[in-house]
Design an enzyme around this catalytic site. Structure first.
Site, short mmCIF file in Angstrom:
data_model
loop_
_atom_site.label_atom_id
_atom_site.label_comp_id
_atom_site.label_asym_id
_atom_site.label_seq_id
_atom_site.Cartn_x
_atom_site.Cartn_y
_atom_site.Cartn_z
CG ASP A 43 -2.04 -1.02 1.10
OD1 ASP A 43 -2.21 -1.58 -0.01
OD2 ASP A 43 -2.73 -1.28 2.11
CG ASP A 47 -0.95 4.94 -0.34
OD1 ASP A 47 -1.84 4.71 -1.19
OD2 ASP A 47 -1.05 4.63 0.86
CB SER A 92 -36.27 -8.90 -13.94
OG SER A 92 -37.56 -9.00 -14.52
CG LEU A 93 -32.36 -12.90 -15.73
CD1 LEU A 93 -31.14 -13.66 -15.24
CD2 LEU A 93 -32.43 -12.93 -17.24
CD GLU A 124 -22.47 -14.94 -17.08
OE1 GLU A 124 -22.43 -13.84 -16.49
OE2 GLU A 124 -22.85 -15.06 -18.26
NE ARG A 152 -33.75 -4.30 -13.93
CZ ARG A 152 -35.06 -4.16 -13.76
NH1 ARG A 152 -35.54 -3.31 -12.88
NH2 ARG A 152 -35.92 -4.88 -14.47
CD GLU A 194 -26.13 -7.56 -10.13
OE1 GLU A 194 -27.03 -7.68 -9.29
OE2 GLU A 194 -26.34 -7.39 -11.35
CE LYS A 310 -26.15 -13.83 -18.47
NZ LYS A 310 -25.00 -12.91 -18.34
CB CYS A 432 -60.13 3.38 8.96
SG CYS A 432 -60.76 1.92 8.08
#
Length: 708
Positions: A43, A47, A92-93, A124, A152, A194, A310, A432
């Site tokens: 790191d 940096d 959507s699926l 996937e 989306r 995603e 798919k 009510c």
């Protein structure tokens, strides 16, 4: 392993050259760290490179570019997030929950394609996050740079969250000319994928929230969705979101001939692609992939809730097409629900938009599959009786996907003793006090008071929802204030028993949906925590919603059984609200996919004077209630058609539209009730079945002749 030693840049380099060298190194190490999970620098070393770049860019501001690694965190949007249309809908699926449903989908795919064609699938992992569309445009020296990132949204229109997307380290700010050339990509393209919040980042975020006295987030998906819509890019950068790419498009069309090659091209271009993806030759191999994937859930470091399957070839995807809401060439296999045991502390009674009263279990919070569950549905009075559940019982609770957690059974053993207090379903509305009624043949009890505050509130929330009128800013808390109710009613949208019944705290500004369109700026400024920008933005959203069109208005009215698809069909058939309102049940049933149950609900809705008055009020406020009317004839009235193979000129969708416009019906399978099979090139098993049943077979020319 490549070792980088941080040394002063050669003095022979110009500032421009040195800056470019630093940017190339930083991009390389960002990719190794955030995409490949194989860092080569510490790191501190990273940096040091970044600090050198920032100092040079400060000295030479004319050399700063938007795709520089130093520019990931920028200023926050001035006026919230603008809305923009997608290049093609983000749908959507459909879901499968068991092997039988998965194999049935596979059979539908194969029947819809020529029998001579082999069908390959790509599996996937189904990441539990939110979808993003990233647009890249030509940059310097033949490269491409990130121009825009859209959520989306409602599937057709998303929100421009570019300032936040830029902070996600696994999203390349630019793609070099060399990488574009290596995979044959144009400079302008779109990537869809995603966004997820890793579990470690989720735990850290909740620890920080609890230390600050804030409520913990319920689950990583909700936290990711909230993060990406935060107006502070610095906060987004701290959350360490991840982006996994899975689609490549150009002008709304898929770029490459296979999904498998698409994933490889994305990986080569520098995008993070989930490593658990595989091209498979059969549904048997798909079933095995799913069986192998489910045990991975607890070891991945991020949430998944299933597997997406798919069809690999994009040419086959095009021929398979879409239903109203989902592609026919893909399906999501959802993993079995996770369960936990907890105590039932009480029962709340929630009143919905249609007056339906739903019992909701208040539970001792329990962690189930990474999500804290404190509420679960009990469905109705019959379900309470079937379970035999009492307050104080220990119960087994399941949570699966987006489904509301539900109680499966009462747990009774030496360590889980039974409760003693029975659950009494109310005879009157908990809000009510109107007497509840039960329609013969139904299990639900309903409040029939159209003016019930709970019903009005749910009607307003439904009206403003994405996919309906899409009024941004009209959420739980705002609706509660507009109705003069306690803001505590917002959030979970629950109406409870007398211990926590909604309290009217002020005069209501609205009482009906129509009143929304009479709101003034001063009305909104009189509410708590509403400033000028918020008021102006909400009024602009309300004004924009007037142009949503007839189908959205129909959907927003909340007529029973009228969903998005039915609303679109009704709008296209009748063309105006006036024609629809005056239609008889017989005329309504002439619309494709509208049966007696739906037609009866529509007729009953417009028989109520209050509903007619609402429609007239909305029309007087300027809402558009017309649509392009699809001209229909009765040429093919009563005839059923099945389409197979590839027609020379008509797409399957256009052929279906022409048949339905002429009064015919299109079915997906051949049977004795089929009148005509329309067969194109490479017609498969459907042609064989039609021949065996004696069904008449047409080519495209024959269909057009029949249509006249």
């Amino acid at each position: 392993m490549r070792i980088f030693i941080i040394l002063p840049m050669p003095s022979a380099l110009t500032p421009d050259q040195e800056i470019q060298e630093l940017r190339d190194q930083l991009r390389h190490h960002e990719y190794l760290y955030y995409v490949d999970d194989a860092p080569e620098l510490t790191d501190a070393q990273y940096d040091a490179l970044m600090n050198r770049l920032k100092k040079l860019e400060e000295k030479h501001p004319e050399l700063v570019t938007t795709d520089s690694p130093s520019q990931r965190v920028g200023g926050k949007p001035k006026d919230g997030f603008a809305k923009m249309p997608h290049s093609r809908p983000m749908l959507s699926l459909d879901n499968a929950y068991n092997e039988e449903e998965l194999r049935a989908w596979d059979q539908r795919v194969r029947e819809a394609l020529p029998s001579s064609e082999a069908v390959r699938y790509v599996c996937e992992l189904k990441l539990d996050g939110l979808s993003l569309a990233l647009h890249y445009v030509p940059g310097a020296h033949g490269s491409s740079h990130l121009e825009r990132g859209l959520t989306r949204g409602d599937g057709s229109i998303g929100e421009d969250v570019t300032s936040n997307v830029r902070t996600i380290r696994s999203v390349p700010l630019s793609v070099s000319a060399a990488k574009l050339k290596a995979v044959g990509l144009p400079q302008s393209f779109e990537v869809r994928g995603e966004v997820v919040l890793p579990q470690a980042a989720f735990v850290k975020m909740n620890e920080e929230r609890e230390a600050a006295g804030m409520a913990a987030a319920a689950n990583p998906r909700n936290a990711a969705a909230g993060t990406i819509r935060t107006l502070e890019p610095n906060i987004v950068a701290q959350r360490r979101l991840d982006f996994y790419a899975y689609f490549l498009l150009k002008d709304g069309e898929f770029l490459l001939p296979q999904q498998s090659t698409t994933l490889e091209a994305l990986r080569t271009s520098g995008f993070r692609v989930n490593k658990y993806a595989k091209a498979l030759k059969s549904i048997d191999e798909v079933v095995k992939f799913i069986a192998d994937a489910e045990p991975l859930r607890d070891s991945l470091g991020y949430e998944i809730d299933g597997v997406v399957i798919k069809v690999d070839a994009t040419a086959q995807q095009k021929r398979l097409g879409f239903t109203g809401k989902a592609p026919r060439w893909a399906i999501a296999y959802k993993f079995a629900a996770r369960a936990g045991i907890t105590k039932l502390e009480g029962v709340l009674f929630q009143v919905g938009r249609t007056g339906k009263v739903t019992p909701v279990a208040a539970l001792t919070p329990v962690l189930i599959g990474g999500t804290t569950v404190s509420r679960a549905t009990l469905h109705n009075a019959d379900e309470i009786a079937r379970l035999g559940v009492r307050i104080g019982d220990f119960v087994s609770v399941e949570r699966g996907g987006d489904v509301i957690p539900k109680i499966v059974e009462v747990v009774e053993d030496k360590t889980h003793l039974r409760g003693t207090k029975e659950i009494v379903f109310p005879e009157n509305c908990p809000v009510c006090s109107s007497e509840l009624q039960k329609i013969e043949g139904e299990v639900d009890w309903r409040c029939v008071n159209n003016s019930c505050p709970a019903r009005v509130r749910e009607e307003l929330l439904h009206w403003s929802a994405r996919g309906v009128m899409n009024i941004e800013g009209l959420g739980d808390a705002m609706v509660a204030q507009l109705l003069g109710q306690s803001a505590e009613l917002g959030g979970d949208a629950e109406v409870v028993t007398e211990e926590g019944a909604p309290v009217v705290t002020r005069k209501a500004l609205i009482r009906t949906i129509g009143d929304l369109y009479r709101l003034k700026r001063d009305d909104l400024l009189s509410l708590e925590r509403v400033g000028e920008k918020t008021a102006d933005a909400l009024l602009a959203e309300i004004e924009r919603s007037k142009r949503a069109g007839l189908a959205r208005v129909l959907l927003g009215l909340g007529i029973r059984f009228v969903g998005e698809r039915t609303a679109q069909l009704l709008a296209a058939h009748f063309g105006s609200m006036d024609e629809l309102m005056s239609a008889t049940a017989e005329q309504l049933e002439a619309v494709n996919e509208v049966g007696p149950k739906v037609s009866q609900a529509i007729v009953e809705f417009f028989a109520v004077e209050k509903n007619v008055e609402l429609v007239k009020d909305l029309a007087s406020q300027g809402l558009e209630m017309t649509a392009e009317k699809r001209v229909t004839t009765s040429t093919l009235e009563g005839l059923t058609f099945v389409l197979t193979g590839t027609l020379p000129n008509l797409t399957r969708e256009l052929a279906k539209e022409k048949i339905e416009s002429a009064g015919g019906r299109v079915s997906g399978s051949v049977s004795k009730k089929t009148n005509y099979l329309v067969a194109g090139e490479e017609a498969g098993s459907k042609l064989d079945k039609a021949t065996s049943l004696g069904v008449a077979v047409l080519d495209e020319a024959g269909l057009l002749e029949l249509l006249g």
